[in-house]
Design a protein around this motif. Structure first.
Motif, PDB file in Angstrom:
ATOM      1  N   ALA A   7      37.494  35.617  35.253  1.00  0.00           N
ATOM      2  CA  ALA A   7      37.095  34.929  36.472  1.00  0.00           C
ATOM      3  C   ALA A   7      36.816  33.464  36.189  1.00  0.00           C
ATOM      4  CB  ALA A   7      35.840  35.585  37.053  1.00  0.00           C
ATOM      5  N   PRO A   8      37.032  32.614  37.190  1.00  0.00           N
ATOM      6  CA  PRO A   8      36.648  31.221  37.024  1.00  0.00           C
ATOM      7  C   PRO A   8      35.127  31.103  36.983  1.00  0.00           C
ATOM      8  CG  PRO A   8      38.057  31.518  38.970  1.00  0.00           C
ATOM      9  CD  PRO A   8      37.675  32.862  38.466  1.00  0.00           C
ATOM     10  N   GLU A   9      34.628  30.250  36.113  1.00  0.00           N
ATOM     11  CA  GLU A   9      33.183  30.011  36.070  1.00  0.00           C
ATOM     12  C   GLU A   9      32.692  29.641  37.464  1.00  0.00           C
ATOM     13  OE1 GLU A   9      33.226  26.859  33.191  1.00  0.00           O
ATOM     14  OE2 GLU A   9      32.818  28.237  31.531  1.00  0.00           O
ATOM     15  N   VAL A  48      33.901  40.466  29.900  1.00  0.00           N
ATOM     16  CA  VAL A  48      33.969  39.527  31.009  1.00  0.00           C
ATOM     17  C   VAL A  48      34.322  38.168  30.413  1.00  0.00           C
ATOM     18  CG1 VAL A  48      32.689  38.410  32.874  1.00  0.00           C
ATOM     19  CG2 VAL A  48      32.241  40.817  32.333  1.00  0.00           C
ATOM     20  N   HIS A  49      35.392  37.590  30.911  1.00  0.00           N
ATOM     21  CA  HIS A  49      35.841  36.277  30.449  1.00  0.00           C
ATOM     22  C   HIS A  49      35.654  35.290  31.593  1.00  0.00           C
ATOM     23  CE1 HIS A  49      37.876  38.079  26.943  1.00  0.00           C
ATOM     24  NE2 HIS A  49      38.028  39.092  27.767  1.00  0.00           N
ATOM     25  N   ARG A  54      39.895  25.309  36.067  1.00  0.00           N
ATOM     26  CA  ARG A  54      41.204  24.676  35.885  1.00  0.00           C
ATOM     27  C   ARG A  54      42.161  25.528  35.049  1.00  0.00           C
ATOM     28  NH1 ARG A  54      37.752  22.397  32.258  1.00  0.00           N
ATOM     29  NH2 ARG A  54      38.514  22.135  30.120  1.00  0.00           N
ATOM     30  N   HIS A  55      41.673  26.614  34.463  1.00  0.00           N
ATOM     31  CA  HIS A  55      42.511  27.471  33.620  1.00  0.00           C
ATOM     32  C   HIS A  55      42.993  28.736  34.328  1.00  0.00           C
ATOM     33  CE1 HIS A  55      40.875  25.704  29.593  1.00  0.00           C
ATOM     34  NE2 HIS A  55      41.418  24.796  30.378  1.00  0.00           N
ATOM     35  N   ILE A  56      42.715  28.876  35.610  1.00  0.00           N
ATOM     36  CA  ILE A  56      43.112  30.080  36.356  1.00  0.00           C
ATOM     37  C   ILE A  56      44.190  29.686  37.367  1.00  0.00           C
ATOM     38  CG2 ILE A  56      42.342  31.961  37.864  1.00  0.00           C
ATOM     39  CD1 ILE A  56      40.813  32.194  35.341  1.00  0.00           C
ATOM     40  N   VAL A  65      41.246  33.034  41.216  1.00  0.00           N
ATOM     41  CA  VAL A  65      41.522  34.476  41.189  1.00  0.00           C
ATOM     42  C   VAL A  65      40.600  35.169  40.192  1.00  0.00           C
ATOM     43  CG1 VAL A  65      43.283  36.218  40.711  1.00  0.00           C
ATOM     44  CG2 VAL A  65      43.917  34.088  41.847  1.00  0.00           C
ATOM     45  N   VAL A  66      40.018  36.283  40.625  1.00  0.00           N
ATOM     46  CA  VAL A  66      39.262  37.173  39.746  1.00  0.00           C
ATOM     47  C   VAL A  66      40.199  38.330  39.420  1.00  0.00           C
ATOM     48  CG1 VAL A  66      37.277  38.718  39.530  1.00  0.00           C
ATOM     49  CG2 VAL A  66      37.036  36.527  40.733  1.00  0.00           C
ATOM     50  N   MET A  67      40.474  38.528  38.134  1.00  0.00           N
ATOM     51  CA  MET A  67      41.399  39.570  37.699  1.00  0.00           C
ATOM     52  C   MET A  67      40.636  40.684  36.995  1.00  0.00           C
ATOM     53  SD  MET A  67      44.416  37.179  36.224  1.00  0.00           S
ATOM     54  CE  MET A  67      44.582  35.560  36.946  1.00  0.00           C
TER      55      MET A  67
END
Length: 139
Positions: A7-9, A48-49, A54-56, A65-67
């Protein structure tokens, strides 16, 4: 049975960062019909990452996006109904644990199955039948 959440921070709430893995684990165990099975419960875990936004990417563009990726042996969630139960539960969990601006179309859930014998714990290879036997013995 690893669950990986990427997930994005800032997309998951602080509570969400702590609770997403335990809740997804419980949803997997329930969808598998293995609630209370000590062997099955002991082999469900994950990570959980949280990445800089900017990396998603999705659709070739930066997108929040939450994957949720679930890796299972070939016997895991063996029916369309069981897979649907997990996907529905996982989407609800993500929605509850994200900031209010998170949109449902930005939650992706993917279930990946290993081929028979392509599952191991430590140096022990398990076929689907061996996993079923281990879970049955744990009841």
């Amino acid at each position: 049975m690893p669950i990986t959440v990427t997930a994005p921070e800032g997309t998951l709430t602080p509570t969400g960062e702590r609770e997403i893995l335990p809740r997804l684990s419980a949803a997997l165990i329930e969808a598998s019909g293995a609630t209370g099975n000590s062997f099955f419960t002991s082999i469900v875990g994950g990570t959980v990452h949280l990445l800089p936004p900017r990396h998603i990417y999705a659709g070739g563009a930066n997108r929040p996006v939450v994957m949720v990726e679930l890796k299972l042996p070939n016997i895991g969630l063996g029916s369309t109904e069981a897979r649907n139960a997990f996907i529905t539960a996982a989407a609800g969990i993500v929605a509850e644990l994200c900031v209010p601006s998170h949109r449902p179309e930005n939650t992706w859930i993917n279930i990946v199955n290993a081929s028979d014998g392509g599952w191991g714990i430590g140096d022990q290879q398990y076929t689907g039948d061996q996993l079923m036997a281990a879970a049955a013995a744990a009841h």
